[in-house]
Each structure stands twice: as C-alpha cells, then as structure tokens.
Design a protein around this motif. Structure first.
Motif, PDB file in Angstrom:
ATOM      1  N   VAL A 123     -67.686 -35.169 -59.791  1.00  0.00           N
ATOM      2  CA  VAL A 123     -68.720 -34.297 -60.382  1.00  0.00           C
ATOM      3  C   VAL A 123     -68.919 -33.093 -59.464  1.00  0.00           C
ATOM      4  CG1 VAL A 123     -71.132 -34.148 -61.127  1.00  0.00           C
ATOM      5  CG2 VAL A 123     -69.852 -36.266 -61.452  1.00  0.00           C
ATOM      6  N   ILE A 124     -68.713 -31.886 -60.008  1.00  0.00           N
ATOM      7  CA  ILE A 124     -68.818 -30.692 -59.156  1.00  0.00           C
ATOM      8  C   ILE A 124     -70.012 -29.813 -59.541  1.00  0.00           C
ATOM      9  CG2 ILE A 124     -66.390 -30.614 -58.545  1.00  0.00           C
ATOM     10  CD1 ILE A 124     -66.033 -28.445 -60.683  1.00  0.00           C
ATOM     11  N   GLY A 125     -70.741 -30.158 -60.570  1.00  0.00           N
ATOM     12  CA  GLY A 125     -71.908 -29.350 -60.929  1.00  0.00           C
ATOM     13  C   GLY A 125     -72.734 -29.995 -62.011  1.00  0.00           C
ATOM     14  N   GLN A 126     -73.999 -29.591 -62.054  1.00  0.00           N
ATOM     15  CA  GLN A 126     -74.901 -30.086 -63.104  1.00  0.00           C
ATOM     16  C   GLN A 126     -75.570 -28.910 -63.783  1.00  0.00           C
ATOM     17  OE1 GLN A 126     -77.731 -33.136 -62.078  1.00  0.00           O
ATOM     18  NE2 GLN A 126     -76.303 -34.106 -60.678  1.00  0.00           N
ATOM     19  N   ASN A 127     -75.742 -29.035 -65.082  1.00  0.00           N
ATOM     20  CA  ASN A 127     -76.410 -27.972 -65.835  1.00  0.00           C
ATOM     21  C   ASN A 127     -77.910 -28.032 -65.546  1.00  0.00           C
ATOM     22  OD1 ASN A 127     -77.170 -26.081 -67.649  1.00  0.00           O
ATOM     23  ND2 ASN A 127     -76.201 -27.030 -69.396  1.00  0.00           N
ATOM     24  N   SER A 134     -76.003 -31.978 -68.949  1.00  0.00           N
ATOM     25  CA  SER A 134     -74.544 -32.020 -68.854  1.00  0.00           C
ATOM     26  C   SER A 134     -74.120 -31.882 -67.404  1.00  0.00           C
ATOM     27  CB  SER A 134     -73.924 -30.912 -69.695  1.00  0.00           C
ATOM     28  OG  SER A 134     -74.149 -29.655 -69.103  1.00  0.00           O
ATOM     29  N   ILE A 136     -70.424 -31.001 -64.794  1.00  0.00           N
ATOM     30  CA  ILE A 136     -69.087 -30.416 -64.758  1.00  0.00           C
ATOM     31  C   ILE A 136     -68.227 -31.288 -63.854  1.00  0.00           C
ATOM     32  CG2 ILE A 136     -67.744 -28.335 -64.269  1.00  0.00           C
ATOM     33  CD1 ILE A 136     -70.413 -26.770 -64.427  1.00  0.00           C
ATOM     34  N   GLN A 170     -66.627 -29.937 -69.076  1.00  0.00           N
ATOM     35  CA  GLN A 170     -68.071 -30.117 -69.154  1.00  0.00           C
ATOM     36  C   GLN A 170     -68.343 -31.386 -69.963  1.00  0.00           C
ATOM     37  OE1 GLN A 170     -69.243 -26.388 -70.838  1.00  0.00           O
ATOM     38  NE2 GLN A 170     -69.538 -25.440 -68.847  1.00  0.00           N
TER      39      GLN A 170
END
Lengths: 284, 166
Positions: A123-127, A134, A136, A170
């Motif tokens: 996991v490299i990012g969160q909305n 969501s 990323i 995503q």
C-alpha cells in the motif's frame, strides 16, 4: 464587482474558464476518455508516492516506540558510541520483525486457500477525500492486476481494484459507501448484501430473511454469489442485529476484520474459481 | 502573477504527495486536513481571488490523480468554495486572524457540501458525510489555516516585497 473594468473581466474570465475546464475534465474522466493519458501521468506519480510512503513508514515506526528510545538514550549515556550502533541494529530488526509478522500472516492466509492465485502488493497511499475510502497499491497491469479483481489482507477482504495503471492500482475499500458485496453469515448461514457505511468504518448486511436467528459475534464472509468475489473470504463480525418483526427483512451491523488504517501489504486475487451461474441465464 | 502560477505546480505536487502518503497516516482528531486546499485559500486571501482559484485548480487536479473520484471534481468544488467564501467574508473584516478563520470555515463547509453533491451527480453513494465530517473539518481547517496563512504571508512578502515611500 465592476464588470466593465477590463482586468476584472479577464479575472472572471479565467475563473469561469477553469471552472468550465474542471467540469469538462470530470465528464471526460467519468466516461473513461482520459484513461490512457492519465495512466501515463499516474505511473511516475505512483513511484514518487511509493518512495515517500516508505520513508514515512520508517519514521512512524521509529516514533511509535518512545519507551525503547528512552532506554536507548540511557544506554547512550553509559556506553556512548557503541550504543548508537546497537540502537540502529535494534530498530532495523524491529522493522524486519514487523514485516516478517505481516508476511507470516499473509502466508497463512494464502495457505488456507491455495486454489486462489494472488499477487502481493504494498500500500503506497490512501485517499483522503472525505466520503471516499480507497487505497493505492504498487502493482498494476504489468503484474496482472486488472479492474474488478478482489483484494484481501491477512485478516480478510479489503476491497476490489477500481482502476489499474501499468505499475499501480487504486482499490476501493469494502467500507466505501459504493461497495456492495454478496455475503453470508458463518453460523446462521443467512445470506445478504453487505454495504459499506462510508465514514463510520462499520458496514451493514442487508436483505437478511427474518427466518434466520442472527447472533452478535457471527463471522461474515463472502458468499461468492454473483461471481465477483471468491467464496469464504472473511469480512468481519456482526456487532449489532436490527430485527423488526413488522419488516420483511432484518439487517446486521458488521465490524470489518481488517484495520484499514494500518494496511501495509495486501493480496490481489488475480484468478479464482467463479460460481458458474451461466446455465440459469439461458433463455429456453 | 506569472511567478506564482509557476510556483503553484511544484508546491501543489509536493503537498498532494504529502497529503496522500504522509497526512493520510496521521489524522488529527480523526480528520485528515486538506493541506493543498488551505494553501490555495490562503494564497487567494493574500494575493487575489483569481490566483487562489488557479492554485485550487492545480492542487485539486493533482490530488484527484491519487483519488478514485473523477479528475476535475475536487478542483471544481475547491474553486467554487474559495471564490464564494472570499467574496462573502472579505468585505466583513480585514483582521488577519478573523478573516482567514471565517473564510476557512465557510469554504470548508461549501467545498464538502458541493463535493458531496457532485459525487452524487457522478453516481457515487455518499450518505453520512455531512453530519459526520462537515463540522469537525470546518473547525480543524479554521484552526489550521492560521499557521498556513502566516507561512504563505511570509512567502508572499518574499515573492513580492512591498514598496515603501520614504
């Protein structure tokens, strides 16, 4: 606002142009016409995001152990230079231990259902957009990740791939309001549709027949109906039952098994045995 | 004006990455403040409404690239909210504390409300958003804008020093 003034007209012209451009982009993107161009931009951005997330994780891990840091400081006073090396080694080992635990959990999960083909992703990012849940991940089409594929973690279902670029994707989480998953209860065997609750973090299992006596604590898992998700992936547990005899159906509040705030590694299920329901769709 | 627009792209890119990779893991009172939004708002207050709208457009577009929402939806909500809130609040006060606080609170409420409306228009189901997020986010943004406004004020002074007649 004097619109006869030329600079004022230009100013409002620019504002109107940008608003119009934003509307146009929204329409084009929601109809999928910007997919290629956006994927071209998103891939390098995902690489930047991946690098930043790795540094952030390292920093957060270091900050999460203040007691150890205090102990380390006392040791520094006694042993000075030598303890610096020991502290570094300790932090590295701790991080490795944490990663090993995550990988062990994932391995155990994979061993429970060896028939599923999986791709491991970080996991490299969160909305952070309010109302949208969501994440990323760092795997995309080149790794076999396609739109619609289910995503799970060691403790259970995470969501499904919403959009995939060459090297990233995503994933819309099961707690998002737009999520609807066919699910079944473990003990009573009642089946229904599990909807995301959005911000609350919990979900609602709807359309449950009144003939079933639901219990708090029952395990909820995917039913496999519809063919979008494999069967028996754990989702969470029932925390509350909403049963009214005057209504046709009852519903249950479900707490997800996965802690979405601390997700680091996930599985994308790239292939699984779908329930074959095509025989029922043939018109005689 | 031109320098500030060129500055907007790298700064907003940096803020969008920070927002997605770092701030998303460090929520404040269960809310994640929208840093690019507050920076665009501060810039609009300090310089000109048009510049604030341009910064909101750039920041919103970059943030949408990391999001599942349609590209353009966030900047649309931000631009409208920033423009309306500055137009309403600016004539009421010129205080450097009260003005940004009130504008941030109003702009946040407008942005979240409009954002939710637009999400619904585009087929997204957002139900409990208004009651759960609106007030805490407005309060958080109203508090956080003060240090951001101050930093942007210093940046503005560096970019375009005021002329003093002796």
């Amino acid at each position: 606002m004097n619109m006869n003034d030329a600079p004022q007209r230009i100013r409002w012209g620019i504002v109107a142009f940008l608003i119009g451009l934003a509307i146009l982009l929204s329409i084009l993107d929601s109809t999928g016409r910007l997919e290629g161009a956006l994927n071209f931009v998103r891939d390098p951005l995902a690489a930047i995001l991946s690098w930043t997330t790795a540094r952030t994780d390292g920093l957060l891990d270091a900050l999460s152990g203040p007691r150890d840091l205090q102990e380390a400081r006392l040791e520094i006073e006694r042993l000075q230079a030598r303890i610096d090396a020991l502290e570094r080694e300790n932090e590295e080992l701790r991080e490795i231990q944490g990663e090993a635990q995550i990988l062990l959990d994932l391995f155990n999960r994979a061993r429970q259902s060896p028939e599923l083909t999986r791709v491991t992703a970080t996991v490299i990012g969160q909305n952070t957009t309010p109302g949208i849940r969501s994440i990323i991940i760092d795997k995309g089409q080149l790794d076999g990740v396609m739109v619609g594929m289910p995503v799970e973690a060691a403790r259970g279902l995470v969501g499904r791939v919403f959009r995939a670029t060459a090297n990233s994707a995503q994933v819309i989480l099961i707690t998002d309001s737009s999520s609807a998953i066919p699910a079944r209860l473990g003990t009573s065997r009642a089946a229904g549709i599990l909807r995301g609750g959005g911000l609350g973090g919990s979900m609602v299992l709807e359309w449950l027949d009144l003939q079933y006596q639901l219990e708090v604590g029952e395990v909820v898992a995917t039913s496999g109906l519809g063919g979008d998700f494999p069967q028996n992936i754990p989702i969470g547990r029932v925390t509350q039952v909403d049963r009214r005899e005057a209504e046709l159906f009852q519903r249950a509040i479900v707490q997800p098994a996965v802690d979405f705030d601390s997700l680091e590694i996930v599985f994308v299920i790239t292939s699984f045995q779908r329930l074959d329901i095509s025989v029922f769709s043939d018109v005689p | 004006m031109r320098v500030s627009v060129y500055l907007a792209v790298p700064l907003m890119l940096l803020l969008a990455v920070l927002e997605t990779a770092v701030l998303s893991r460090l929520p404040l009172f269960n809310q994640t403040p929208q840093l690019p939004f507050l920076v665009a708002l501060s810039w609009g207050l300090l310089r000109d409404l048009k510049e604030g709208v341009i910064w909101a457009f750039v920041g919103g577009i970059l943030l949408d690239l990391f999001s599942v929402t349609p590209l353009g939806l966030t900047p649309l909500a931000w631009m409208v909210a920033i423009a309306i809130s500055i137009l309403i609040i600016r004539p009421l006060t010129s205080s450097r504390v009260i003005l940004p606080t009130l504008v941030a609170a109003l702009a946040t409420i407008l942005y979240l409300g409009l954002g939710m409306l637009l999400l619904r228009l585009f087929g997204y189901q957002v139900t409990s958003l208004v009651t759960a997020v609106l007030l805490p986010m407005a309060v958080l943004h109203a508090l956080l804008i003060l240090p951001i406004y101050w930093l942007m004020y210093l940046a503005d002074r560096r970019l375009s020093p005021r002329r003093v007649q002796v």
